[in-house]
Design an enzyme around this catalytic site. Structure first.
Site, PDB file in Angstrom:
ATOM      1  N   ASP A  84      38.271   3.173 -96.853  1.00  0.00           N
ATOM      2  CA  ASP A  84      38.970   4.418 -97.180  1.00  0.00           C
ATOM      3  C   ASP A  84      38.147   5.659 -96.856  1.00  0.00           C
ATOM      4  O   ASP A  84      38.682   6.770 -96.846  1.00  0.00           O
ATOM      5  CB  ASP A  84      39.381   4.420 -98.662  1.00  0.00           C
ATOM      6  CG  ASP A  84      40.491   3.404 -98.935  1.00  0.00           C
ATOM      7  OD1 ASP A  84      40.855   2.671 -98.000  1.00  0.00           O
ATOM      8  OD2 ASP A  84      40.989   3.319-100.074  1.00  0.00           O
TER       9      ASP A  84
ATOM     10  N   ASP B  23      63.826  40.053 -70.133  1.00  0.00           N
ATOM     11  CA  ASP B  23      63.289  38.796 -69.592  1.00  0.00           C
ATOM     12  C   ASP B  23      63.489  37.629 -70.558  1.00  0.00           C
ATOM     13  O   ASP B  23      63.329  36.481 -70.187  1.00  0.00           O
ATOM     14  CB  ASP B  23      61.808  38.948 -69.261  1.00  0.00           C
ATOM     15  CG  ASP B  23      61.059  39.555 -70.430  1.00  0.00           C
ATOM     16  OD1 ASP B  23      61.000  40.794 -70.509  1.00  0.00           O
ATOM     17  OD2 ASP B  23      60.572  38.790 -71.286  1.00  0.00           O
TER      18      ASP B  23
ATOM     19  N   GLY C 110      61.942  32.558 -67.199  1.00  0.00           N
ATOM     20  CA  GLY C 110      63.312  32.867 -66.800  1.00  0.00           C
ATOM     21  C   GLY C 110      63.527  32.913 -65.299  1.00  0.00           C
ATOM     22  O   GLY C 110      64.378  32.215 -64.751  1.00  0.00           O
ATOM     23  N   LEU C 111      62.725  33.736 -64.605  1.00  0.00           N
ATOM     24  CA  LEU C 111      62.947  33.873 -63.165  1.00  0.00           C
ATOM     25  C   LEU C 111      62.564  32.594 -62.438  1.00  0.00           C
ATOM     26  O   LEU C 111      63.157  32.237 -61.423  1.00  0.00           O
ATOM     27  CB  LEU C 111      62.149  35.049 -62.622  1.00  0.00           C
ATOM     28  CG  LEU C 111      62.792  36.402 -62.937  1.00  0.00           C
ATOM     29  CD1 LEU C 111      61.882  37.540 -62.526  1.00  0.00           C
ATOM     30  CD2 LEU C 111      64.151  36.527 -62.249  1.00  0.00           C
TER      31      LEU C 111
END
Lengths: 511, 417
Positions: free
Chosen positions: A36, A274, A409-410
């Protein structure tokens, strides 16, 4: 008996360790076998702590079982008090010691040690890590907090930040700043960096901020009863939730909300053009109930995503999560079985997964974008920089975190326009992740297989030409296109999907 | 040659080591047709996940049957539950050819008979070999899980009279390949390695079997081989140029192999290893080293670092010492070196702080805290997960110790003048 490959939560004594390790001058004697002791590495490696957790393990062995394991525990308590000179001692058992029924808490209490002893009873075969943390904090507060006069200045306690918590260190700093701007003093943070005298003085605060219900709800409820301290119900993760939280504080204290919002950037970052490409992105959210619920609201209301799946692994938060899921029009998934989560993800075909380190691995296997927004987390989710989840800076951090795994995005458009381009192709991954870029590959990517929902018998068949056309769609929307087309076909009883069906479906689902 | 350490310090106190379950992390990669089902608690599952972490997140071929409150009520129900979990598992993974039921601390304490379970289950699934071993932390440490697993495998080998050489110890595939090539160049045939990658391999044991160990932690497997009539070829462990040379040479001497053929086979790799070590030696020579007990590799590694690289071992801790296996390497350690067996971690840390060795080899729970005290450390677990045996890995092994020292030398965060 439950079959488990990976688990979201450890055993309850690890929860207790998270409390003990967060505090200063507290030592935890754990009746446990040598194996443990692995739990130390959670703190020293994953969280990069520079001290050993303040835990003494009795490390009994098979040969001790016939002899006196109780004596072993008492010796360990005595040695720990002498060696580490703590102000308070936590005493408990791990799963194995629970079976030998030595009653470590009772034994330690009977030793008349010079410091307060908090015995812990954490049922290892019923409960898990979060329960262990919550119960430990509750027991400490119940046993050690003393009645004391209220501070003159309006003050509060921050309840719940622990060791190994997801961004707890930074959430404390952010809330301290926000509350400070409203003229509210922090009386104590509990348990992070708290000492015995901080616990004793909890009652001096006017109210409590319950930061993480997973680890501190029982303590907050106890303090409400015992010291007449109300606690906050809003979790300030996200812009709207932070405003709700501030309004709640204002109601509690009668103070006006006087905070500096100029550093909050998420709203403009999200409104700027954007970010248009984020609109309606299908997102799957999973984590502890607190973080999952907060992320759902951010995803829908602050980023314009579509939440297609929402779930949590801690059943303590199930009701809250299911309620929110219903409000979002999805089915709440409450499970601690990562295979079930994976099934749900495969079926829902999200474009983005917000989850724990478990979901990160699922996402890796499926080739889906993913960000980690909840515990359990690994070493890379303990950043060196200031990176809270709560408050205004938290919102800024979350915006960055969630956007980073996505193709920009682009770039999405370039991928769509130039399918065979040597730089913009499916396998290249987002262009801001340099290490992932690779040469284009001709064959279908393996994730396509994974993205095929299992529709069972009677699923429509794809024509060659439709299959070809589907490949021209960028990978991050291909799964969705396939799914939509099949659903469209099934609804209309179309058994064979042609190129025409594909475009009919595309027009149908156009948004 | 210096005189060897004469006495062993035996300590009993808090141990800071993994349990034997951890061995499954490499055993399941080594045996691609095997599945390891731990019968234990949430702690076992959490240990496996935390120790493995991000290392392997393909659907693993190990899992935990987590005991729950209801299971503890009665033994009959528990066996029924286990059957249900195994059925669930085998229907999900029809590719599994061997299933190991692995005992844990809780299953040992409640005396759940996994041997009985294994034979019952094998009756149901005759196409799957089902056996059991213990990885429990009340009986085994870290690498002893492999020992227990191999002891079980050895007990199940068929009898055979034909002479053969069985080599015990899981090695990375690349290293095992190098070793087998050397042995075949030396003219040795009938070589078997345990654990096997493939369950169907035909391996036998009998009075004409010789065996060697590549790992120093295989005490029970070693005893089981002896009990089954095989002859142990004693050798130090094949680390570094000299260690590898002597390990192979021990076989030559025991079997009366052709010396010239042997020298021919090892000439190039032996020279390569010595050259490579000579280049690293300046970084390590004269540096002091302290081993906390961890994997049982401590004594053989200390031998390598001392004898072949000139390091000064201050203390070499081992979870336990088996003289029949460790004596050869231990005899090559200097007299000033303290050998300690067992552990009282706080007392041992006090000795580390007193010596302030140039490098401390320790477990993951201790490394960062010691670094924070300005001590340089090496994680012991890396020595188990990295290919380090035999000639071609000699320099890699030395490099594992040189890198932390090199790194502390490289970092410079003071202001420029």
């Amino acid at each position: 008996m439950k079959l488990a490959m990976w688990t979201y939560e450890g055993p309850p004594h690890v929860g207790a360790m998270r409390i003990a390790t967060a505090m200063k001058g507290v030592h935890y004697v754990l009746h446990a076998p040598q194996g443990d002791t692995y739990a130390d590495l959670l703190f020293t490696m994953i969280e990069r702590r520079d001290h050993r957790p303040p835990v003494t393990y009795t490390t009994f062995q098979a040969r001790d079982l016939g002899a006196d394991t109780a004596q072993l525990l008492q010796d360990a308590c005595r040695d720990a008090v002498e060696r580490f000179q703590p102000d308070a001692l936590l005493v408990g058992a791990s799963c194995t010691a629970e079976l030998i029924q030595d009653d470590p808490g009772g034994l330690a209490e009977g030793m008349n040690l010079s410091i307060p002893v908090v015995p812990l009873e954490l049922p290892s075969y019923q409960r898990k890590e979060n329960f262990g943390a919550d119960e430990t904090l509750f027991q400490m507060v119940k046993r050690l907090a003393k009645p004391c006069p209220r501070d003159e200045q309006i003050s509060c306690n921050l309840l719940g930040p622990t060791a190994l918590g997801f961004r707890h260190r930074d959430d404390v700093a952010e809330l301290t700043k926000l509350l400070g701007e409203m003229g509210i003093k922090i009386n104590a943070v509990m348990p992070l960096n708290a000492r015995l005298q901080d616990v004793e003085r909890l009652g001096a605060a006017h109210f409590n901020v319950l930061m993480y219900p997973e680890t501190a709800e029982s303590a907050a409820r106890y303090l409400e009863r015992a010291f007449d301290q109300p606690f906050t119900k809003n979790i300030p993760i996200g812009v709207g939730a932070t405003e709700d939280f501030l309004a709640e504080i204002s109601t509690l204290t009668g103070l006006p909300v006087t905070v500096d919002r100029s550093r909050l950037r998420l709203p403009w970052w999200s409104r700027s053009v954007d970010s248009t490409y984020l609109t309606g992105k299908r997102v799957f959210i999973f984590g502890d109930a607190t973080h999952a619920c907060a992320m759902a609201r951010i995803a829908r209301d602050e980023l314009g995503f579509q939440v297609v799946g929402l779930g949590c692994y801690n059943r303590e938060g199930a009701r809250k999560l299911r309620q929110l899921a219903e409000e979002f029009g999805v089915k709440g998934l409450v499970t601690d079985d990562h295979l079930e989560v994976e099934e749900a993800i495969v079926e829902l075909v999200p474009e983005l997964i917000l989850g724990t380190q478990m979901e990160r691995h699922i996402a890796k296997r499926l080739g889906t974008a993913c960000a980690v927004v909840s515990a359990p987390v690994h070493v890379q989710d303990f950043p060196a920089r200031f990176a809270p989840q709560m408050g205004f800076e938290g919102a800024n951090v979350i915006f960055d975190t969630v956007i980073h795994p996505l193709v920009m995005g682009l770039e999405e458009h370039l991928l769509t326009m130039f399918r065979e381009d040597f730089e913009f192709h499916d396998a290249a991954g987002p262009s801001h992740h340099g290490a992932k870029a690779s040469k284009p590959i001709d064959n279908l990517m393996p994730m396509d297989e994974a993205n095929v929902p299992n529709l069972g018998d009677g699923a429509p068949v794809w024509h060659q030409d439709a299959e070809q056309e589907l490949k021209k769609i960028p990978f991050f929307v291909r799964g969705k296109a396939r799914r939509n087309t099949e659903e469209y076909a099934r609804e209309r009883g179309v058994v064979e999907i042609s190129r025409e069906t594909l475009y009919d479906a595309k027009a149908h689902y156009a948004r | 040659m210096t005189a060897a350490p004469t006495k062993i310090l035996k300590e009993r106190g808090q141990h800071e080591v993994f349990c034997g379950l951890t061995s499954i992390l490499w055993l399941h990669r080594k045996m691609p047709d095997a599945f390891f089902l731990i019968v234990g608690s949430r702690t076992c599952a959490h240990l496996m996940q935390s120790a493995a972490g991000v290392m392997i997140f393909a659907e693993p071929r190990f899992a935990t049957a987590i005991l729950e409150e209801g299971d503890l009520a009665g033994m009959d129900d528990m066996h029924e539950e286990l059957d249900r979990v195994v059925a669930q598992l085998l229907s999900r993974r029809p590719d599994i050819k061997r299933l190991f039921l692995v005992g844990s601390c809780p299953s040992e304490v409640i005396k759940l008979d996994l041997e009985k379970a294994a034979s019952r289950l094998h009756g149901i699934y005759d196409h799957v070999a089902i056996c059991n071993f213990s990885g429990s932390g009340i009986e085994t440490t870290f690498t002893q899980g492999e020992d227990q697993c191999l002891a079980t495998l050895v007990s199940q080998l068929r009898e055979g009279d034909e002479p053969n050489l069985v080599i015990l110890g899981a090695l990375p595939d690349v290293v095992e390949g190098q070793m087998k090539l050397l042995l075949s160049q030396m003219g040795v045939s009938n070589v078997h390695v345990l654990p096997t990658t493939n369950h169907d391999d035909d391996i036998w044991v009998g009075p004409n079997t010789s065996f060697m160990l590549t790992q120093p932690f295989l005490t029970d497997a070693w005893q089981m081989m002896t009990r089954r009539g095989a002859t142990y070829i004693e050798a130090g462990f094949p680390f570094g140029a000299e260690g590898s040379y002597r390990w192979l040479r021990a076989l030559v001497d025991a079997w009366g192999l052709e010396l010239e053929l042997f020298e021919q086979a090892v000439a190039k790799p032996y020279a390569r290893a010595k050259d490579a070590l000579a280049r690293i030696r300046p970084e390590l020579e004269g540096k002091s080293i302290f081993f906390m007990p961890d994997s049982q590799l401590e004594v053989p590694l200390a031998r390598f670092l001392h004898e072949e690289l000139g390091m000064r071992p201050m203390e070499v801790g081992m979870p336990y010492v088996t003289p029949g296996i460790h004596a050869t390497d231990m005899d090559a350690l200097p007299e000033y070196c303290l050998i300690s067996e067992g552990q009282d971690v706080d007392l041992q840390l006090a000795r580390v702080r007193k010596h302030r060795p140039d490098i401390t080899v320790c477990g993951l729970g201790l490394a960062n805290p010691l670094e924070a005290e300005g001590l340089t450390t090496k994680w012991a677990i890396e020595l188990v997960f990295t290919p380090v045996h035999f000639f071609e890995q000699a320099a890699d092994l030395a490099g594992l110790f040189a890198r932390p020292l090199r790194r502390s030398g490289l970092l410079n965060m003071d202001a420029a003048e």
